[in-house]
Design a protein around this motif. Structure first.
Motif, PDB file in Angstrom:
ATOM      1  N   SER A   1      18.373 -22.266 -12.562  1.00 54.24           N
ATOM      2  CA  SER A   1      18.040 -23.406 -12.016  1.00 54.24           C
ATOM      3  C   SER A   1      17.617 -24.180 -13.678  1.00 54.24           C
ATOM      4  O   SER A   1      17.203 -23.630 -14.439  1.00 54.24           O
ATOM      5  CB  SER A   1      16.851 -23.520 -11.386  1.00 54.24           C
ATOM      6  N   GLY A   2      18.022 -25.539 -13.369  1.00 50.47           N
ATOM      7  CA  GLY A   2      17.633 -26.162 -14.600  1.00 50.47           C
ATOM      8  C   GLY A   2      19.105 -26.288 -15.354  1.00 50.47           C
ATOM      9  O   GLY A   2      20.330 -26.284 -14.779  1.00 50.47           O
ATOM     10  N   ILE A   3      19.085 -26.469 -16.734  1.00 48.37           N
ATOM     11  CA  ILE A   3      20.135 -26.717 -17.809  1.00 48.37           C
ATOM     12  C   ILE A   3      20.514 -25.369 -18.353  1.00 48.37           C
ATOM     13  O   ILE A   3      19.437 -24.857 -18.902  1.00 48.37           O
ATOM     14  CB  ILE A   3      19.970 -27.678 -18.735  1.00 48.37           C
ATOM     15  N   THR A   4      21.697 -24.725 -18.363  1.00 49.97           N
ATOM     16  CA  THR A   4      21.950 -23.875 -19.153  1.00 49.97           C
ATOM     17  C   THR A   4      23.063 -24.039 -19.991  1.00 49.97           C
ATOM     18  O   THR A   4      24.144 -24.887 -19.966  1.00 49.97           O
ATOM     19  CB  THR A   4      22.703 -22.658 -18.130  1.00 49.97           C
ATOM     20  N   ALA A   5      22.849 -23.874 -21.316  1.00 50.08           N
ATOM     21  CA  ALA A   5      23.879 -24.053 -22.486  1.00 50.08           C
ATOM     22  C   ALA A   5      24.577 -22.624 -22.834  1.00 50.08           C
ATOM     23  O   ALA A   5      24.069 -21.642 -22.864  1.00 50.08           O
ATOM     24  CB  ALA A   5      23.114 -24.491 -23.450  1.00 50.08           C
ATOM     25  N   VAL A   6      25.837 -22.447 -22.865  1.00 50.28           N
ATOM     26  CA  VAL A   6      26.618 -21.356 -23.165  1.00 50.28           C
ATOM     27  C   VAL A   6      27.426 -21.693 -24.295  1.00 50.28           C
ATOM     28  O   VAL A   6      28.514 -22.691 -24.239  1.00 50.28           O
ATOM     29  CB  VAL A   6      27.521 -20.730 -22.016  1.00 50.28           C
ATOM     30  N   GLU A   7      27.332 -21.019 -25.249  1.00 47.11           N
ATOM     31  CA  GLU A   7      28.156 -21.204 -26.611  1.00 47.11           C
ATOM     32  C   GLU A   7      29.147 -20.000 -26.518  1.00 47.11           C
ATOM     33  O   GLU A   7      28.952 -18.690 -26.382  1.00 47.11           O
ATOM     34  CB  GLU A   7      27.270 -20.940 -27.870  1.00 47.11           C
ATOM     35  N   PHE A   8      30.771 -20.629 -26.539  1.00 41.57           N
ATOM     36  CA  PHE A   8      31.800 -19.528 -26.430  1.00 41.57           C
ATOM     37  C   PHE A   8      32.088 -19.155 -27.979  1.00 41.57           C
ATOM     38  O   PHE A   8      32.650 -20.367 -28.413  1.00 41.57           O
ATOM     39  CB  PHE A   8      32.733 -20.131 -25.677  1.00 41.57           C
ATOM     40  N   VAL A   9      32.250 -18.398 -28.493  1.00 41.77           N
ATOM     41  CA  VAL A   9      32.363 -18.045 -29.883  1.00 41.77           C
ATOM     42  C   VAL A   9      33.647 -17.027 -29.940  1.00 41.77           C
ATOM     43  O   VAL A   9      33.761 -16.168 -29.271  1.00 41.77           O
ATOM     44  CB  VAL A   9      31.248 -17.628 -30.686  1.00 41.77           C
ATOM     45  N   ALA A  10      34.152 -16.979 -31.046  1.00 48.91           N
ATOM     46  CA  ALA A  10      35.313 -16.003 -31.631  1.00 48.91           C
ATOM     47  C   ALA A  10      34.443 -15.780 -33.010  1.00 48.91           C
ATOM     48  O   ALA A  10      34.186 -16.769 -33.866  1.00 48.91           O
ATOM     49  CB  ALA A  10      36.675 -16.656 -32.043  1.00 48.91           C
ATOM     50  N   PRO A  11      33.961 -14.253 -33.074  1.00 51.66           N
ATOM     51  CA  PRO A  11      33.210 -14.016 -34.023  1.00 51.66           C
ATOM     52  C   PRO A  11      33.744 -14.076 -35.620  1.00 51.66           C
ATOM     53  O   PRO A  11      33.432 -14.058 -36.462  1.00 51.66           O
ATOM     54  CB  PRO A  11      32.717 -12.498 -33.939  1.00 51.66           C
TER      55      PRO A  11
ATOM     56  N   PHE B   1      27.698 -26.829 -20.618  1.00 57.09           N
ATOM     57  CA  PHE B   1      26.278 -27.117 -20.057  1.00 57.09           C
ATOM     58  C   PHE B   1      26.515 -27.060 -18.528  1.00 57.09           C
ATOM     59  O   PHE B   1      27.281 -27.713 -18.058  1.00 57.09           O
ATOM     60  CB  PHE B   1      25.838 -28.331 -20.694  1.00 57.09           C
ATOM     61  N   TYR B   2      25.625 -26.384 -17.913  1.00 60.01           N
ATOM     62  CA  TYR B   2      25.283 -26.335 -16.560  1.00 60.01           C
ATOM     63  C   TYR B   2      24.181 -26.706 -15.985  1.00 60.01           C
ATOM     64  O   TYR B   2      23.263 -26.742 -16.653  1.00 60.01           O
ATOM     65  CB  TYR B   2      25.763 -24.844 -16.177  1.00 60.01           C
ATOM     66  N   ARG B   3      24.007 -27.332 -14.863  1.00 60.06           N
ATOM     67  CA  ARG B   3      22.832 -27.606 -14.013  1.00 60.06           C
ATOM     68  C   ARG B   3      22.989 -27.246 -12.815  1.00 60.06           C
ATOM     69  O   ARG B   3      23.850 -27.381 -11.757  1.00 60.06           O
ATOM     70  CB  ARG B   3      22.606 -29.227 -14.097  1.00 60.06           C
ATOM     71  N   ASP B   4      22.097 -26.223 -12.238  1.00 59.67           N
ATOM     72  CA  ASP B   4      22.112 -25.478 -11.052  1.00 59.67           C
ATOM     73  C   ASP B   4      23.582 -25.009 -10.737  1.00 59.67           C
ATOM     74  O   ASP B   4      23.853 -25.180  -9.461  1.00 59.67           O
ATOM     75  CB  ASP B   4      21.491 -26.457 -10.227  1.00 59.67           C
ATOM     76  N   GLY B   5      24.190 -24.579 -11.629  1.00 59.01           N
ATOM     77  CA  GLY B   5      25.589 -23.887 -10.973  1.00 59.01           C
ATOM     78  C   GLY B   5      26.725 -24.674 -11.399  1.00 59.01           C
ATOM     79  O   GLY B   5      27.908 -24.286 -11.385  1.00 59.01           O
ATOM     80  N   ALA B   6      26.538 -26.058 -11.511  1.00 59.91           N
ATOM     81  CA  ALA B   6      27.635 -26.999 -11.834  1.00 59.91           C
ATOM     82  C   ALA B   6      27.865 -27.376 -13.255  1.00 59.91           C
ATOM     83  O   ALA B   6      26.773 -27.696 -13.734  1.00 59.91           O
ATOM     84  CB  ALA B   6      27.431 -28.347 -10.696  1.00 59.91           C
ATOM     85  N   LYS B   7      28.951 -27.293 -13.746  1.00 61.73           N
ATOM     86  CA  LYS B   7      29.226 -27.680 -15.148  1.00 61.73           C
ATOM     87  C   LYS B   7      29.008 -29.217 -15.271  1.00 61.73           C
ATOM     88  O   LYS B   7      29.746 -30.261 -14.278  1.00 61.73           O
ATOM     89  CB  LYS B   7      30.905 -27.397 -15.520  1.00 61.73           C
ATOM     90  N   ILE B   8      28.328 -29.823 -16.220  1.00 61.28           N
ATOM     91  CA  ILE B   8      28.031 -31.084 -16.316  1.00 61.28           C
ATOM     92  C   ILE B   8      28.467 -31.561 -17.621  1.00 61.28           C
ATOM     93  O   ILE B   8      28.679 -33.048 -17.805  1.00 61.28           O
ATOM     94  CB  ILE B   8      26.647 -31.423 -16.070  1.00 61.28           C
ATOM     95  N   LYS B   9      28.752 -30.937 -18.606  1.00 60.83           N
ATOM     96  CA  LYS B   9      29.272 -31.560 -19.726  1.00 60.83           C
ATOM     97  C   LYS B   9      29.918 -30.374 -20.530  1.00 60.83           C
ATOM     98  O   LYS B   9      29.433 -29.080 -20.593  1.00 60.83           O
ATOM     99  CB  LYS B   9      27.847 -31.948 -20.545  1.00 60.83           C
ATOM    100  N   GLU B  10      30.758 -30.693 -21.570  1.00 55.96           N
ATOM    101  CA  GLU B  10      31.410 -29.743 -22.269  1.00 55.96           C
ATOM    102  C   GLU B  10      31.521 -30.196 -23.778  1.00 55.96           C
ATOM    103  O   GLU B  10      31.779 -31.780 -23.795  1.00 55.96           O
ATOM    104  CB  GLU B  10      32.642 -29.482 -21.717  1.00 55.96           C
ATOM    105  N   TYR B  11      31.318 -29.721 -24.832  1.00 53.80           N
ATOM    106  CA  TYR B  11      31.578 -29.973 -26.127  1.00 53.80           C
ATOM    107  C   TYR B  11      32.338 -28.907 -27.239  1.00 53.80           C
ATOM    108  O   TYR B  11      31.886 -27.718 -27.086  1.00 53.80           O
ATOM    109  CB  TYR B  11      30.229 -30.240 -26.898  1.00 53.80           C
ATOM    110  N   VAL B  12      33.379 -29.328 -27.641  1.00 51.10           N
ATOM    111  CA  VAL B  12      34.307 -28.628 -28.273  1.00 51.10           C
ATOM    112  C   VAL B  12      34.252 -28.821 -29.670  1.00 51.10           C
ATOM    113  O   VAL B  12      34.529 -30.178 -30.016  1.00 51.10           O
ATOM    114  CB  VAL B  12      35.513 -28.447 -27.880  1.00 51.10           C
ATOM    115  N   GLY B  13      33.422 -28.028 -30.547  1.00 47.50           N
ATOM    116  CA  GLY B  13      33.676 -28.484 -31.934  1.00 47.50           C
ATOM    117  C   GLY B  13      32.552 -27.816 -32.843  1.00 47.50           C
ATOM    118  O   GLY B  13      31.868 -26.954 -32.003  1.00 47.50           O
ATOM    119  N   SER B  14      32.407 -28.132 -34.031  1.00 44.57           N
ATOM    120  CA  SER B  14      31.191 -27.743 -34.623  1.00 44.57           C
ATOM    121  C   SER B  14      30.354 -28.610 -35.490  1.00 44.57           C
ATOM    122  O   SER B  14      29.696 -28.328 -36.525  1.00 44.57           O
ATOM    123  CB  SER B  14      32.011 -26.518 -35.783  1.00 44.57           C
TER     124      SER B  14
END
Length: 109
Positions: A19-29, A80-93
């Motif tokens: 529930s709420g906002i979830t941020a997931v950072e996808f990285v290549a080490p 970025f997800y809110r309650d299971g739905a993707k609400i935003k994407e940012y690609v970059g650094s």
């Protein structure tokens, strides 16, 4: 709030449904852009300004199935997800762009 490392596709699917906002950072080490922005993402997770966001990190090399499920083609990518739905994407650094994205989400935009 510390960043939680996602170690399976099931963990990824559970994380985005919080529930709420979830941020997931996808990285290549090995990627220099990921190495540059990851410490800033860690700072954000520790900052009270972002207390309403659940922070996660996913290594796209180790968790290829989860990255494919998320439709991630390059790193760093932030979903970025809110309650299971993707609400935003940012690609970059870019730190400022990532911070603006997060600020807009927290303020309801």
């Amino acid at each position: 709030m510390p960043i939680t490392v996602i170690k399976s596709e099931d963990e990824y699917l559970r994380a985005i449904k919080e529930s709420g906002i979830t941020a997931v950072e996808f990285v290549a080490p090995w990627d220099e852009s990921c190495k540059a922005i990851s410490p800033k993402f860690q700072e954000y997770s520790d900052n009270p300004r972002w207390k309403d966001i659940h922070f996660y990190k996913l290594d796209i090399c180790d968790q290829q199935d989860a990255a494919m499920t998320a439709h991630v083609d390059m790193a760093p990518t932030f979903h970025f997800y809110r309650d299971g739905a993707k609400i935003k994407e940012y690609v970059g650094s870019s730190y400022p762009a990532l911070e603006r994205t997060m600020g807009a989400l927290v303020s309801g935009h």
